[in-house]
Write a protein that holds these residues in place. Structure first.
Motif, PDB file in Angstrom:
ATOM      1  N   ALA A   6       0.563  -1.187  -0.052  1.00  0.00           N
ATOM      2  CA  ALA A   6      -0.059   0.005  -0.101  1.00  0.00           C
ATOM      3  C   ALA A   6       0.757   1.387   0.197  1.00  0.00           C
ATOM      4  O   ALA A   6       1.831   1.451   0.705  1.00  0.00           O
ATOM      5  CB  ALA A   6      -0.930  -0.125   1.118  1.00  0.00           C
ATOM      6  N   GLU A   7       0.502   2.238  -0.828  1.00  0.00           N
ATOM      7  CA  GLU A   7       1.033   3.586  -0.632  1.00  0.00           C
ATOM      8  C   GLU A   7       0.779   4.250   0.739  1.00  0.00           C
ATOM      9  O   GLU A   7      -0.118   4.280   1.170  1.00  0.00           O
ATOM     10  CB  GLU A   7       0.370   4.496  -1.918  1.00  0.00           C
ATOM     11  CG  GLU A   7       1.341   5.586  -2.241  1.00  0.00           C
ATOM     12  CD  GLU A   7       0.852   6.223  -3.339  1.00  0.00           C
ATOM     13  OE1 GLU A   7       1.721   7.055  -4.073  1.00  0.00           O
ATOM     14  OE2 GLU A   7      -0.359   6.093  -3.694  1.00  0.00           O
ATOM     15  N   PRO A  24      -5.099   7.034   5.328  1.00  0.00           N
ATOM     16  CA  PRO A  24      -6.546   7.360   5.084  1.00  0.00           C
ATOM     17  C   PRO A  24      -7.361   7.172   6.438  1.00  0.00           C
ATOM     18  O   PRO A  24      -8.658   7.275   6.347  1.00  0.00           O
ATOM     19  CB  PRO A  24      -6.783   5.900   4.241  1.00  0.00           C
ATOM     20  CG  PRO A  24      -5.726   4.983   4.620  1.00  0.00           C
ATOM     21  CD  PRO A  24      -4.532   5.790   4.840  1.00  0.00           C
ATOM     22  N   ARG A 115      -8.720  13.214   1.355  1.00  0.00           N
ATOM     23  CA  ARG A 115      -8.778  11.857   2.115  1.00  0.00           C
ATOM     24  C   ARG A 115      -9.216  10.783   0.868  1.00  0.00           C
ATOM     25  O   ARG A 115      -8.595   9.823   1.095  1.00  0.00           O
ATOM     26  CB  ARG A 115     -10.272  11.930   2.743  1.00  0.00           C
ATOM     27  CG  ARG A 115     -10.757  10.559   3.386  1.00  0.00           C
ATOM     28  CD  ARG A 115     -11.791  10.585   4.230  1.00  0.00           C
ATOM     29  NE  ARG A 115     -11.494  11.248   5.442  1.00  0.00           N
ATOM     30  CZ  ARG A 115     -12.056  12.357   5.955  1.00  0.00           C
ATOM     31  NH1 ARG A 115     -12.696  13.083   5.105  1.00  0.00           N
ATOM     32  NH2 ARG A 115     -11.666  13.237   6.915  1.00  0.00           N
ATOM     33  N   CYS A 116      -9.832  11.069  -0.256  1.00  0.00           N
ATOM     34  CA  CYS A 116     -10.015  10.083  -1.343  1.00  0.00           C
ATOM     35  C   CYS A 116      -8.329   9.673  -1.897  1.00  0.00           C
ATOM     36  O   CYS A 116      -8.214   8.470  -2.223  1.00  0.00           O
ATOM     37  CB  CYS A 116     -10.843  10.622  -2.147  1.00  0.00           C
ATOM     38  SG  CYS A 116     -11.140   9.006  -3.578  1.00  0.00           S
ATOM     39  N   GLU A 119      -6.497   7.514   0.337  1.00  0.00           N
ATOM     40  CA  GLU A 119      -7.182   6.055   0.411  1.00  0.00           C
ATOM     41  C   GLU A 119      -6.923   5.288  -0.764  1.00  0.00           C
ATOM     42  O   GLU A 119      -6.861   4.109  -0.721  1.00  0.00           O
ATOM     43  CB  GLU A 119      -8.702   6.289   0.759  1.00  0.00           C
ATOM     44  CG  GLU A 119      -8.989   6.674   2.241  1.00  0.00           C
ATOM     45  CD  GLU A 119     -10.447   6.727   2.467  1.00  0.00           C
ATOM     46  OE1 GLU A 119     -11.402   6.656   1.424  1.00  0.00           O
ATOM     47  OE2 GLU A 119     -11.014   7.155   3.453  1.00  0.00           O
ATOM     48  N   THR A 120      -7.231   6.004  -1.873  1.00  0.00           N
ATOM     49  CA  THR A 120      -7.192   5.086  -3.112  1.00  0.00           C
ATOM     50  C   THR A 120      -6.132   5.381  -4.141  1.00  0.00           C
ATOM     51  O   THR A 120      -5.741   4.794  -5.129  1.00  0.00           O
ATOM     52  CB  THR A 120      -8.446   5.450  -4.031  1.00  0.00           C
ATOM     53  OG1 THR A 120      -8.695   6.941  -4.420  1.00  0.00           O
ATOM     54  CG2 THR A 120      -9.756   5.339  -3.091  1.00  0.00           C
ATOM     55  N   GLY A 121      -5.181   6.827  -3.862  1.00  0.00           N
ATOM     56  CA  GLY A 121      -4.390   6.995  -4.649  1.00  0.00           C
ATOM     57  C   GLY A 121      -4.704   7.815  -5.929  1.00  0.00           C
ATOM     58  O   GLY A 121      -3.985   8.225  -6.928  1.00  0.00           O
ATOM     59  N   ALA A 122      -6.090   8.064  -6.175  1.00  0.00           N
ATOM     60  CA  ALA A 122      -6.650   8.726  -7.249  1.00  0.00           C
ATOM     61  C   ALA A 122      -7.678   9.715  -6.682  1.00  0.00           C
ATOM     62  O   ALA A 122      -8.241   9.505  -5.759  1.00  0.00           O
ATOM     63  CB  ALA A 122      -6.957   7.803  -8.185  1.00  0.00           C
ATOM     64  N   PRO A 124     -11.296  11.218  -6.570  1.00  0.00           N
ATOM     65  CA  PRO A 124     -12.847  10.628  -6.958  1.00  0.00           C
ATOM     66  C   PRO A 124     -13.302  10.452  -8.474  1.00  0.00           C
ATOM     67  O   PRO A 124     -12.894  11.755  -9.062  1.00  0.00           O
ATOM     68  CB  PRO A 124     -13.868  11.247  -6.112  1.00  0.00           C
ATOM     69  CG  PRO A 124     -13.038  12.121  -5.281  1.00  0.00           C
ATOM     70  CD  PRO A 124     -11.782  12.126  -5.676  1.00  0.00           C
TER      71      PRO A 124
END
Length: 133
Positions: A6-7, A24, A115-116, A119-122, A124
């Motif tokens: 995970a990043e 995150p 936050r996104c 959590e996701t690296g990108a 939304p």
């Protein structure tokens, strides 16, 4: 993806492993909110993959930029259709900038984007985003 793969993100102005973790779990967003409320307009985070995330705020709006690494023009969150300019974006070196409102987003939305990204690296999928490359 395993937790090991995970990043991971950290604030660039703190030694690795110290202070509030940038992850995150919301601590990074809370830390950003405290910094902005305290008058600190510019914050950078760096990932374990060498990417950089910048947030520059005037307390009402923020520019959120994601770069693949040093020297990369990256991309930034946009607010299409917004007119005008906002002032008071204080950079770490003391310079105060003004940006078009179309190139910044309201602070609450900026923190959601951060936050996104953590959590996701990108950003939304529904977030307007300008690729600056």
């Amino acid at each position: 993806m395993s937790e090991q793969d995970a990043e991971r993100w950290e604030f660039t102005d703190r030694p690795a492993g110290s202070g509030v973790p940038a992850g995150p779990d919301g601590d990074a967003v809370a830390e950003l909110r405290r910094r902005i409320a305290g008058g600190r307009g510019e914050t950078w985070l760096r990932s374990s993959r060498g990417r950089e995330l910048a947030v520059v705020s005037n307390g009402e709006r923020a520019m959120v930029m994601l770069l693949d690494g040093p020297g990369d023009p990256g991309g930034h969150a946009v607010d299409p259709g917004e007119d005008g300019w906002s002032e008071g974006f204080l950079l770490a070196g003391g310079q105060e900038d003004a940006y078009p409102d179309a190139d910044t987003v309201p602070l609450g939305r900026a923190l959601e984007l951060v936050r996104c990204l953590l959590e996701t690296g990108a950003p939304p999928p529904d977030a307007p985003w300008s690729v600056d490359r």
